[in-house]
Each structure stands twice: as C-alpha cells, then as structure tokens.
Design a protein around this motif. Structure first.
Motif, PDB file in Angstrom:
ATOM      1  N   THR A   1      19.091  33.132  38.195  1.00  0.00           N
ATOM      2  CA  THR A   1      18.747  33.240  39.366  1.00  0.00           C
ATOM      3  C   THR A   1      19.524  33.046  40.649  1.00  0.00           C
TER       4      THR A   1
ATOM      5  N   MET B   1      17.296  30.688  48.666  1.00  0.00           N
ATOM      6  CA  MET B   1      18.074  31.934  49.571  1.00  0.00           C
ATOM      7  C   MET B   1      18.162  31.089  50.882  1.00  0.00           C
TER       8      MET B   1
ATOM      9  N   ILE C   1      14.504  31.541  43.653  1.00  0.00           N
ATOM     10  CA  ILE C   1      15.330  32.593  45.115  1.00  0.00           C
ATOM     11  C   ILE C   1      15.160  32.574  46.006  1.00  0.00           C
TER      12      ILE C   1
ATOM     13  N   TRP D   1      22.696  37.273  47.048  1.00  0.00           N
ATOM     14  CA  TRP D   1      22.123  37.707  47.276  1.00  0.00           C
ATOM     15  C   TRP D   1      21.822  37.250  49.436  1.00  0.00           C
TER      16      TRP D   1
ATOM     17  N   GLN E   1      21.482  39.935  52.113  1.00  0.00           N
ATOM     18  CA  GLN E   1      19.407  39.741  53.172  1.00  0.00           C
ATOM     19  C   GLN E   1      20.529  39.432  54.022  1.00  0.00           C
TER      20      GLN E   1
ATOM     21  N   SER F   1       6.404  37.276  50.193  1.00  0.00           N
ATOM     22  CA  SER F   1       7.026  36.573  48.680  1.00  0.00           C
ATOM     23  C   SER F   1       5.567  36.272  47.836  1.00  0.00           C
TER      24      SER F   1
ATOM     25  N   ASN G   1      21.107  33.319  43.859  1.00  0.00           N
ATOM     26  CA  ASN G   1      20.641  33.139  45.337  1.00  0.00           C
ATOM     27  C   ASN G   1      20.768  32.719  45.677  1.00  0.00           C
TER      28      ASN G   1
END
Length: 431
Positions: A248, A380, A377, A256, A260, A138, A252
């Motif tokens: 975004t 998440m 992001i 997402w 994930q 990340s 997330n």
C-alpha cells in the motif's frame, strides 16, 4: 443493528449458486450493509465529481503542474491523521462519524462554490477548500472499512469489500463524466452547487443506522495512547500484515498520485483534451475498475488472496507504463483503452489491501488497523509534491513510466522475501 458474530453462512445460501447471487450476496443478505453501501455510493460520487471539477479549476487558473500537485497534496493531507482517525473509529459511534463527514463535505463544497461565484476563488482559497474536503473524506475511512466487517463478518468480507470497490468504480464512471459535462455546460460554480447534493443523499441513506456502530464499553474507557499502541502492534507484529502495508505504501508513493493529481495534466498537455474529454478518460478507468471489482465479488471467498493482491498490483503497474507511453505519443484511442486496463488491473489492489489487513488482525483493533493503512495512503500528498516537480522537469508521462517500473521491481523483491503472502488465503483465522 450490529451483531456480535456474522461469520456463519447467510440463510438461503443455496440461492447464491447463480453468478448474480454470488456477486451481490452481501447486499441481498445484510440490510445494514446495503444502507452503508448506498451512502458510500453517493458520498464517493461527490468526492470523484469534485476531484475532477477542482483539479480542472486549479490547473485552468494556474497552468502549473506543480501547483496542481500542491492542491492535490492539500486535499489528501488529512490522510496523515490515519492512526488518530483509527482510534476515533474504535472509540466512538462509527455511523455518526460518517454522518458528520457528509455534513462537513457539503459545507466545504458550498464554501468553494460561493468563492467561485463571487470571483474570489484564488488558488489559496481553493486550496483551503480542498483541505476541508479532505477532512471530510480521509478521517472517516477507517470507520467505513471497519463497519463492513461489523455488518457482514469474515466469510463475506471479500465479497462486501469488492462491492464497496464497485462503489468507487461506479462513481469514477459517473462522477468525472458528470463533472466534465457540467463544467462544459454550466461552468465551475454551478457544477459545484449542483454536485454538493451528493452528500445530502449520503447522509439520508445512513440516518436510520445512527444508533449502530457503537464501540464496546471497555474501549470507551481505554487511554488513547494505549489504543494507538495496540493498533501499531497488531500490524507490525505480523510479517504478513506488514508486507500488505508496504505494498500500500509503495503504490501510494509511486502511482496513485498520478491518478489523483495529474490526470488533468495528461488530458490537457499530453492528449489535448478539454474538461469533457478528461471526464471520459477517467470514466474509462472507472469502467475497467467496475469490471474488475464485479469479478472479485463473484469469486467471493477466493483462495490465494495474497497472490491475487501482489500479481494484480504488478499488472496495474505495467498498465500504467503502457498508458503513459500511449499518452506520450499522443495516441487517443490507445490512451482511452489503456486507461480502461489501468482501472481493471487496479481492482485486486483496491479490494484486497483492506480485506487482507482486516483478516490478518483482531476484530477489536480493526478501526486502528484501517487508520494505519490510511496513514500509508497518506504519504500521497508528499509524494505528489515531489512528482509535481519531476513532471515539470521531464514530463508527467515519463514520471509515470519510471514509477511503474519501480513498483514492479518492488513487488518482485517482496514476493521473494515474503513468499507466505503469495500463499495466504485468509479462509481460516490466523492463530
């Protein structure tokens, strides 16, 4: 080496009129970008292989959707460092940051492999290993995105970002399929040992560029807090950039995390698949994403990028609703087909969120802007914990359907409130 301006059309542009030439133009024209692309291919090959192997290991050890969510949250938690990572990306040599990330990821996987091989791989030990892997992936992301602009310039940015998205989707095809097959044949420990060498190849591919990616001398002397404030102003002073960042953020929070963190749950609980079947399910998503990214790369500097971003994200949300319904009914053929559609529809979101933010902000702060995107992001992990609890109460498929509906509603409201985003092309620089 880097150049100060890559916005002019590359030499030999007439040869790019054919579809193949347009699709791979950035790879053919810019050797530095080609090396970065190869390095990314192997780095994310390792990431996706280990996403499946470790996710399967945790759920197999615990049988808990919540603990699977806790592990995923730990692995993704370093995304919360996004703004600081962006400052580091603008302040230090970006290529050397990526070389360090490859070394760190290799060491983290070897550590987990040793624990598994010696029978000491408790949940919390694997959790710590997952955090270490996240610290390799990340914080290096802002540097990866900013280097793309450095190497290819504005005019070719959409093509280059689409080719980078192809990397993600190719590794989603190869990594999970390889990880699932290795678990079935060799077991988890050997799979981790073998797959650790993805990061070695990534390191070697980038080594020749180690003297590239240096910041401007004035940036090296700029106070860190001043740099961070400049990055925040660059995003939040622009309504369009803020709108992109909100999409975004919403994606997330809502969807997402399902991909994930909870694909092992979909596979084992809803569809009755083993590790190999999980690998093929994720491969379908990767194949769909590969097709979508190739299409965007072929389109090149397409007009109405904002509309493609918003509507593509909406189609992706609807695809999740349909996939969750098929999984809830235990329909294997429809689940595999719809997971391919999920991957296909994810391409506009995956490619254009970075393209739009880079185009909407000044070059000198782009590492920091990508760091702020990484923070968006980075919600998440927290969302994954909440969704893990919800999945234990009502089931993972029901959670995915509810969240898909919420994302569609959000996009409708955003499009109505910020219609300029739907008209945005990015072909001319913002004044």
């Amino acid at each position: 080496m880097l150049t100060s301006d890559r916005d002019e059309s590359p030499a030999g542009g007439r040869g790019l009129l054919d579809i193949g030439g347009r699709t791979f133009s950035s790879l053919r024209t810019y050797p530095d970008f080609r090396r970065l692309w190869i390095s990314n291919l192997f780095f994310f090959g390792g990431v996706w292989t280990h996403t499946l192997i470790l996710g399967w290991l945790v759920f197999d050890m615990t049988g808990s959707e919540f603990l699977t969510g806790v592990f995923t949250a730990g692995r993704l938690a370093p995304m919360m460092l996004g703004p600081i990572s962006g400052v580091i990306s603008d302040r230090f040599n970006r290529v050397k940051l990526l070389l360090g990330a490859s070394v760190w990821a290799f060491a983290a996987i070897i550590m987990i492999a040793v624990l598994v091989a010696t029978g000491q791989a408790s949940f919390w030990a694997v959790f710590v290993g997952g955090v270490c892997i996240g610290l390799a992936q990340s914080p290096s992301q802002p540097a990866r995105f900013a280097l793309v602009f450095d190497f290819v310039g504005r005019k070719n940015l959409n093509n280059a970002n689409a080719l980078n998205s192809i990397v993600t989707n190719m590794t989603q095809v190869l990594g999970p399929a390889l990880g699932g097959a290795m678990i079935a044949v060799f077991g988890v420990s050997t799979s981790l040992w073998v797959s650790s060498f993805w990061y070695v190849i990534s390191f070697l591919a980038l080594w020749k560029l180690r003297d590239s990616g240096k910041p401007a001398p004035r940036v090296e002397r700029e106070p860190i807090m001043q740099m961070l404030s400049a990055g925040l102003r660059a995003v939040f002073s622009s309504q369009l950039a803020t709108a992109v960042l909100l999409v975004t953020f919403a994606a997330n929070i809502l969807l997402w995390p399902m991909y994930q963190g909870f694909m092992p749950v979909f596979a084992e609980v809803s569809l009755g698949l083993d590790a190999d079947g999980l690998g093929w399910l994720m491969t379908c998503s990767g194949l769909g994403g590969l097709v979508g990214s190739l299409t965007i790369a072929t389109l090149g500097d397409v007009r109405f990028k904002g509309a493609l971003f918003v509507f593509g994200t909406g189609v992706w949300a609807v695809s999740w609703i349909l996939f969750a319904g098929a999984a809830m009914n235990g329909s294997l053929p429809w689940s595999f087909a719809l997971m391919g559609l999920v991957g296909l529809a994810s391409a506009p979101f995956g490619v254009l969120q970075s393209t739009l933010l880079l185009m909407m902000t000044e070059r000198g702060v782009q590492g920091r802007v990508m760091g702020i995107q990484e923070l968006a992001i980075g919600v998440m992990p927290l969302s994954t914990l909440v969704l893990g609890l919800a999945a234990e109460l009502v089931g993972v498929a029901a959670v995915a359907q509810i969240n898909g509906v919420l994302l569609v509603l959000f996009l409708v409201v955003l499009g109505a409130r910020v219609p300029a985003l739907l008209r945005y092309s990015g072909i001319q620089p913002q004044s």
